[in-house]
Design an enzyme around this catalytic site. Structure first.
Site, PDB file in Angstrom:
ATOM      1  N   GLY A   1       0.809  -1.203   0.000  1.00 35.90           N
ATOM      2  CA  GLY A   1       0.000   0.000   0.000  1.00 35.90           C
ATOM      3  C   GLY A   1       0.843   1.253   0.000  1.00 35.90           C
ATOM      4  N   ASN A   2       0.181   2.392   0.042  1.00 35.66           N
ATOM      5  CA  ASN A   2       0.892   3.668   0.050  1.00 35.66           C
ATOM      6  C   ASN A   2       1.697   3.858   1.325  1.00 35.66           C
ATOM      7  OD1 ASN A   2       0.021   4.981  -2.461  1.00 35.66           O
ATOM      8  ND2 ASN A   2      -2.024   4.848  -1.580  1.00 35.66           N
TER       9      ASN A   2
ATOM     10  N   LYS B   1       3.126  -5.039   3.311  1.00 34.30           N
ATOM     11  CA  LYS B   1       2.926  -6.250   4.102  1.00 34.30           C
ATOM     12  C   LYS B   1       3.359  -7.484   3.309  1.00 34.30           C
ATOM     13  CE  LYS B   1      -0.999  -4.293   6.630  1.00 34.30           C
ATOM     14  NZ  LYS B   1      -2.421  -4.461   7.003  1.00 34.30           N
TER      15      LYS B   1
ATOM     16  N   TYR C   1     -18.747  -3.880 -10.909  1.00 31.01           N
ATOM     17  CA  TYR C   1     -18.297  -2.484 -10.854  1.00 31.01           C
ATOM     18  C   TYR C   1     -18.228  -1.944 -12.279  1.00 31.01           C
ATOM     19  CZ  TYR C   1     -15.858   1.248  -8.245  1.00 31.01           C
ATOM     20  OH  TYR C   1     -15.508   2.416  -7.602  1.00 31.01           O
TER      21      TYR C   1
ATOM     22  N   GLY D   1      -9.825  -0.309  -6.824  1.00 29.04           N
ATOM     23  CA  GLY D   1      -8.631  -0.590  -6.030  1.00 29.04           C
ATOM     24  C   GLY D   1      -8.488  -2.076  -5.754  1.00 29.04           C
TER      25      GLY D   1
ATOM     26  N   ASP E   1      -7.120  -3.444  -3.277  1.00 30.72           N
ATOM     27  CA  ASP E   1      -7.444  -3.743  -1.884  1.00 30.72           C
ATOM     28  C   ASP E   1      -8.948  -3.880  -1.696  1.00 30.72           C
ATOM     29  OD1 ASP E   1      -7.787  -1.041  -2.489  1.00 30.72           O
ATOM     30  OD2 ASP E   1      -7.257  -0.351  -0.485  1.00 30.72           O
TER      31      ASP E   1
ATOM     32  N   THR F   1      -5.855   4.471   5.466  1.00 29.88           N
ATOM     33  CA  THR F   1      -5.638   5.814   4.934  1.00 29.88           C
ATOM     34  C   THR F   1      -6.968   6.413   4.480  1.00 29.88           C
ATOM     35  OG1 THR F   1      -3.430   5.162   4.199  1.00 29.88           O
ATOM     36  CG2 THR F   1      -4.361   7.161   3.255  1.00 29.88           C
TER      37      THR F   1
ATOM     38  N   THR G   1      -9.096  23.430  21.697  1.00 30.06           N
ATOM     39  CA  THR G   1      -9.032  23.214  20.254  1.00 30.06           C
ATOM     40  C   THR G   1      -8.673  21.772  19.904  1.00 30.06           C
ATOM     41  OG1 THR G   1      -8.408  25.515  19.886  1.00 30.06           O
ATOM     42  CG2 THR G   1      -7.932  23.975  18.109  1.00 30.06           C
TER      43      THR G   1
END
Length: 245
Positions: A8-9, A13, A87, A94, A96, A120, A172
């Protein structure tokens, strides 16, 4: 033994499955040839492998895998999978997300399944009871929301995850934590509720790097399963190996 790589980004793994059970897992921010060689050397029973990547992979890594494995698959939109992909733009789906859908179906065959992968990004992937992948949704993940508030304003600080998040932030930092975490929790609960209105026997799986954290805050009927992408990739590999015979 089977080798599964999910690149991944943020995290890379490498894992090893033996008869459907994950027996070895390494996570790092970079994938080196040395690490790959060590994993293969330490598990000489590895025969086949699959890789899904959202980053560009050096040719020497692919060459090593192709040379040392009987069958190596680099997942793409033409790879056969054990679900029907409906799809509209499969080439842009993706890897994933596809793996999540496959894993969810393998876990709850014959049921509609919604897989939520909180990393992410937060992805929602739905497969109906007939094994048809229909799509889902994508929204920013927790840390992406924290970074966005910091990046696109002049004065808001960068806040990280905290164990206890108030409903009413009295400074905040707590206000940001409240808005982001409670917002994500309610988003997920709301999405699940909408799906269950249409599919009462829906099975919901939560996975990803932030799954454990979110699961503590949600308190709804879901099944938490770490590393669901890896399971999905393994199932895709097994499906191709069986069909090749």
């Amino acid at each position: 033994m089977k080798l599964v790589l999910d690149l991944g980004n943020t995290n890379k793994k490498i894992c090893v499955f033996q008869q459907g059970r994950l027996v070895h897992l390494e996570i790092s921010d970079q994938l080196s040839l040395r690490t790959l060689k060590e994993v293969v050397s330490n598990h000489p029973q590895i025969t086949d492998g699959i890789m899904a990547s959202v980053v560009t992979i050096p040719a020497y890594l692919k060459n090593f895998l192709e040379e040392h494995l009987s069958r190596f698959i680099e997942l793409n939109n033409r790879t056969p999978v054990p679900i029907v992909n409906k799809y509209k733009t499969p080439g842009r789906l993706g890897k994933d997300r596809l793996a999540c859908a496959v894993a969810g179906t393998s876990m709850f065959s014959g049921f509609p399944v919604l897989v939520i992968n909180a990393g992410t990004c937060i992805t929602y992937d739905f497969v109906n009871a007939g094994g048809e992948y229909l799509g889902g949704g994508i929204s920013p993940g927790l840390r992406m929301r924290f970074r966005a508030l910091h990046t696109f304003t002049e004065k808001l600080p960068l806040v990280d995850l905290a164990e206890n998040v108030p409903l009413i932030g009295d400074d905040t930092e707590d206000s940001i934590a409240s808005g982001v975490v409670n917002g994500v929790v309610e988003e997920i609960k709301g999405v699940v509720r909408l799906y269950r209105q249409q599919y009462p026997n829906l099975q919901v799986v939560l996975s990803g790097g932030d799954a454990e954290y979110l699961d503590k805050h949600m308190k709804i009927r879901i099944f938490a399963f770490p590393n669901i992408v890896l399971l999905g990739l393994y199932e895709i590999l097994e499906y191709n190996l069986k069909n090749a015979r």
